[in-house]
Design a protein around this motif. Sequence first.
Motif, PDB file in Angstrom:
ATOM      1  N   LYS A  37       4.229   7.425  -6.320  1.00 26.21           N
ATOM      2  CA  LYS A  37       2.981   6.940  -5.701  1.00 26.21           C
ATOM      3  C   LYS A  37       2.755   5.443  -5.905  1.00 26.21           C
ATOM      4  O   LYS A  37       2.024   4.812  -5.138  1.00 26.21           O
ATOM      5  CB  LYS A  37       1.787   7.772  -6.166  1.00 26.21           C
ATOM      6  CG  LYS A  37       1.257   7.486  -7.558  1.00 26.21           C
ATOM      7  CD  LYS A  37       0.188   8.505  -7.908  1.00 26.21           C
ATOM      8  CE  LYS A  37      -1.183   7.899  -7.963  1.00 26.21           C
ATOM      9  NZ  LYS A  37      -2.094   8.595  -8.869  1.00 26.21           N
ATOM     10  N   ILE A  38       3.402   4.863  -6.921  1.00 26.82           N
ATOM     11  CA  ILE A  38       3.284   3.417  -7.152  1.00 26.82           C
ATOM     12  C   ILE A  38       3.907   2.653  -5.974  1.00 26.82           C
ATOM     13  O   ILE A  38       3.477   1.571  -5.618  1.00 26.82           O
ATOM     14  CB  ILE A  38       3.991   3.017  -8.476  1.00 26.82           C
ATOM     15  CG1 ILE A  38       3.443   3.822  -9.645  1.00 26.82           C
ATOM     16  CG2 ILE A  38       3.915   1.515  -8.755  1.00 26.82           C
ATOM     17  CD1 ILE A  38       1.964   3.613  -9.939  1.00 26.82           C
ATOM     18  N   LYS A  39       4.928   3.266  -5.375  1.00 28.16           N
ATOM     19  CA  LYS A  39       5.627   2.597  -4.265  1.00 28.16           C
ATOM     20  C   LYS A  39       4.999   2.914  -2.910  1.00 28.16           C
ATOM     21  O   LYS A  39       5.465   2.445  -1.871  1.00 28.16           O
ATOM     22  CB  LYS A  39       7.102   2.998  -4.274  1.00 28.16           C
ATOM     23  CG  LYS A  39       7.833   2.433  -5.479  1.00 28.16           C
ATOM     24  CD  LYS A  39       9.288   2.733  -5.441  1.00 28.16           C
ATOM     25  CE  LYS A  39       9.946   2.111  -6.657  1.00 28.16           C
ATOM     26  NZ  LYS A  39      11.236   2.717  -6.955  1.00 28.16           N
ATOM     27  N   LEU A  40       3.947   3.731  -2.927  1.00 30.84           N
ATOM     28  CA  LEU A  40       3.316   4.112  -1.658  1.00 30.84           C
ATOM     29  C   LEU A  40       1.960   3.422  -1.483  1.00 30.84           C
ATOM     30  O   LEU A  40       1.227   3.246  -2.448  1.00 30.84           O
ATOM     31  CB  LEU A  40       3.129   5.633  -1.614  1.00 30.84           C
ATOM     32  CG  LEU A  40       4.395   6.483  -1.761  1.00 30.84           C
ATOM     33  CD1 LEU A  40       4.056   7.953  -1.825  1.00 30.84           C
ATOM     34  CD2 LEU A  40       5.345   6.222  -0.599  1.00 30.84           C
ATOM     35  N   THR A  41       1.664   3.052  -0.269  1.00 26.49           N
ATOM     36  CA  THR A  41       0.391   2.385   0.029  1.00 26.49           C
ATOM     37  C   THR A  41      -0.190   2.963   1.314  1.00 26.49           C
ATOM     38  O   THR A  41       0.549   3.311   2.229  1.00 26.49           O
ATOM     39  CB  THR A  41       0.618   0.861   0.181  1.00 26.49           C
ATOM     40  OG1 THR A  41       1.276   0.390  -0.987  1.00 26.49           O
ATOM     41  CG2 THR A  41      -0.685   0.105   0.349  1.00 26.49           C
ATOM     42  N   LEU A  42      -1.507   3.061   1.324  1.00 30.78           N
ATOM     43  CA  LEU A  42      -2.174   3.575   2.529  1.00 30.78           C
ATOM     44  C   LEU A  42      -2.636   2.412   3.404  1.00 30.78           C
ATOM     45  O   LEU A  42      -3.312   1.498   2.925  1.00 30.78           O
ATOM     46  CB  LEU A  42      -3.362   4.453   2.120  1.00 30.78           C
ATOM     47  CG  LEU A  42      -4.239   5.001   3.248  1.00 30.78           C
ATOM     48  CD1 LEU A  42      -3.427   5.797   4.255  1.00 30.78           C
ATOM     49  CD2 LEU A  42      -5.339   5.889   2.713  1.00 30.78           C
ATOM     50  N   VAL A  62      -2.543   0.439 -10.740  1.00 26.74           N
ATOM     51  CA  VAL A  62      -2.744  -0.739  -9.878  1.00 26.74           C
ATOM     52  C   VAL A  62      -1.917  -1.901 -10.427  1.00 26.74           C
ATOM     53  O   VAL A  62      -1.254  -2.628  -9.681  1.00 26.74           O
ATOM     54  CB  VAL A  62      -4.249  -1.123  -9.781  1.00 26.74           C
ATOM     55  CG1 VAL A  62      -4.435  -2.447  -9.065  1.00 26.74           C
ATOM     56  CG2 VAL A  62      -5.035  -0.030  -9.061  1.00 26.74           C
ATOM     57  N   ALA A  63      -1.910  -2.042 -11.779  1.00 27.93           N
ATOM     58  CA  ALA A  63      -1.136  -3.114 -12.404  1.00 27.93           C
ATOM     59  C   ALA A  63       0.347  -2.929 -12.112  1.00 27.93           C
ATOM     60  O   ALA A  63       1.058  -3.891 -11.807  1.00 27.93           O
ATOM     61  CB  ALA A  63      -1.392  -3.112 -13.903  1.00 27.93           C
ATOM     62  N   ARG A  64       0.826  -1.675 -12.138  1.00 27.58           N
ATOM     63  CA  ARG A  64       2.246  -1.422 -11.843  1.00 27.58           C
ATOM     64  C   ARG A  64       2.571  -1.747 -10.387  1.00 27.58           C
ATOM     65  O   ARG A  64       3.637  -2.248 -10.059  1.00 27.58           O
ATOM     66  CB  ARG A  64       2.597   0.030 -12.167  1.00 27.58           C
ATOM     67  CG  ARG A  64       2.794   0.240 -13.675  1.00 27.58           C
ATOM     68  CD  ARG A  64       3.048   1.683 -14.009  1.00 27.58           C
ATOM     69  NE  ARG A  64       4.243   2.204 -13.367  1.00 27.58           N
ATOM     70  CZ  ARG A  64       4.432   3.494 -13.112  1.00 27.58           C
ATOM     71  NH1 ARG A  64       3.519   4.374 -13.446  1.00 27.58           N
ATOM     72  NH2 ARG A  64       5.533   3.895 -12.521  1.00 27.58           N
ATOM     73  N   LYS A  65       1.625  -1.464  -9.518  1.00 24.69           N
ATOM     74  CA  LYS A  65       1.811  -1.792  -8.090  1.00 24.69           C
ATOM     75  C   LYS A  65       1.933  -3.311  -7.916  1.00 24.69           C
ATOM     76  O   LYS A  65       2.764  -3.808  -7.164  1.00 24.69           O
ATOM     77  CB  LYS A  65       0.620  -1.283  -7.270  1.00 24.69           C
ATOM     78  CG  LYS A  65       0.824   0.123  -6.698  1.00 24.69           C
ATOM     79  CD  LYS A  65      -0.433   0.637  -6.061  1.00 24.69           C
ATOM     80  CE  LYS A  65      -0.428   0.566  -4.549  1.00 24.69           C
ATOM     81  NZ  LYS A  65       0.616   1.330  -3.881  1.00 24.69           N
ATOM     82  N   MET A  66       1.089  -4.024  -8.654  1.00 21.16           N
ATOM     83  CA  MET A  66       1.112  -5.491  -8.550  1.00 21.16           C
ATOM     84  C   MET A  66       2.433  -6.048  -9.079  1.00 21.16           C
ATOM     85  O   MET A  66       2.995  -6.975  -8.504  1.00 21.16           O
ATOM     86  CB  MET A  66      -0.061  -6.089  -9.324  1.00 21.16           C
ATOM     87  CG  MET A  66      -1.371  -5.933  -8.599  1.00 21.16           C
ATOM     88  SD  MET A  66      -2.725  -6.292  -9.688  1.00 21.16           S
ATOM     89  CE  MET A  66      -3.389  -7.720  -8.888  1.00 21.16           C
ATOM     90  N   LYS A  72      -7.338   6.977  -5.777  1.00 26.55           N
ATOM     91  CA  LYS A  72      -5.962   7.430  -5.991  1.00 26.55           C
ATOM     92  C   LYS A  72      -5.274   6.801  -7.207  1.00 26.55           C
ATOM     93  O   LYS A  72      -4.396   7.407  -7.796  1.00 26.55           O
ATOM     94  CB  LYS A  72      -5.164   7.100  -4.718  1.00 26.55           C
ATOM     95  CG  LYS A  72      -3.842   7.806  -4.610  1.00 26.55           C
ATOM     96  CD  LYS A  72      -3.922   8.948  -3.638  1.00 26.55           C
ATOM     97  CE  LYS A  72      -2.603   9.603  -3.370  1.00 26.55           C
ATOM     98  NZ  LYS A  72      -2.742  10.749  -2.499  1.00 26.55           N
ATOM     99  N   TYR A  73      -5.619   5.558  -7.554  1.00 28.39           N
ATOM    100  CA  TYR A  73      -4.876   4.854  -8.604  1.00 28.39           C
ATOM    101  C   TYR A  73      -5.786   4.425  -9.750  1.00 28.39           C
ATOM    102  O   TYR A  73      -6.872   3.892  -9.500  1.00 28.39           O
ATOM    103  CB  TYR A  73      -4.201   3.611  -8.019  1.00 28.39           C
ATOM    104  CG  TYR A  73      -3.213   3.932  -6.921  1.00 28.39           C
ATOM    105  CD1 TYR A  73      -1.895   4.270  -7.226  1.00 28.39           C
ATOM    106  CD2 TYR A  73      -3.600   3.922  -5.582  1.00 28.39           C
ATOM    107  CE1 TYR A  73      -0.994   4.579  -6.224  1.00 28.39           C
ATOM    108  CE2 TYR A  73      -2.710   4.236  -4.569  1.00 28.39           C
ATOM    109  CZ  TYR A  73      -1.410   4.563  -4.898  1.00 28.39           C
ATOM    110  OH  TYR A  73      -0.521   4.882  -3.898  1.00 28.39           O
TER     111      TYR A  73
END
Length: 254
Positions: free
Chosen positions: A99-104, A211-215, A205-206
């Motif tokens: 889910k870290i690699k997925l974005t809506l 969120v930090a991992r996504k960044m 969702k996050y």
Amino acid sequence: MMAIELPPEILMIIFIYLTPSDLYTISSVCKKFRSILWPKTEISQHIWRKSRLHHIPFLNRSPPKLCTTTSGTEVMSEQQYLWLMIICEKCQFCEQKDKIKLTLYWEAKFYCCSTCLQKRTISGYKLIQGFPKVLIKFLNELPKMPGVANWEPQLYFESEAKRLLEEYNQVREYERDAWIERKESITKETKKEIKIYREFHSEFKYNFREVARKMALEIEAEDYEDKIMGLKEFKNFYCTQLATPSKFIKHTKV
Ligand SMILES: [Zn+2]
């Protein structure tokens, strides 16, 4: 008596108590269930909404008003809303499940990974070659947000551009000025709505750590493109230097 034989009014009461995921599953069980749950009718919206509020009380915001038509905007169906918000657990186009690699992306109604997104965006430069210039301002640019790797200005969603062009071509020439004026106010509203729901989804969702991992993913992708040492390499480099100070000293002497 089997569930399928129950009268629709009884089925509807039962459906309300099922989770949204269960509703998705049973809509593919038989034609009868599908005919009640699938179309965007007042009854189906009532069932899905009740199920949402009963089982996921935090998801108390109604679906966004995003679907544009020639005459204005429409509220997204409960089914699509629930699919995007909670049911979809992998990239819509590939098997990516992290889910870290997925974005809506509410703009295109995609929940996907960066690789699949890249194949579905188009640059302003390329777009303008076959697209009326007047329409560009009605498009949504790819948002700069956590998780959007390889972001650059003036990247648009191909599906949105295609839909807009189709809509424009349906408008008669003498009605175009009025259409453009109406579209301007609709676009303004839609962009506002997207911003609200983007934040809502991210918070829903996050958690903060995610969120930090996504960044971090986004920064790594940017650095890779700019040929700057990535976060991981930087950490390795830093640790190696600390572990072997003699090597470092030798270098500085020379
Ligand atoms: Zn993907």
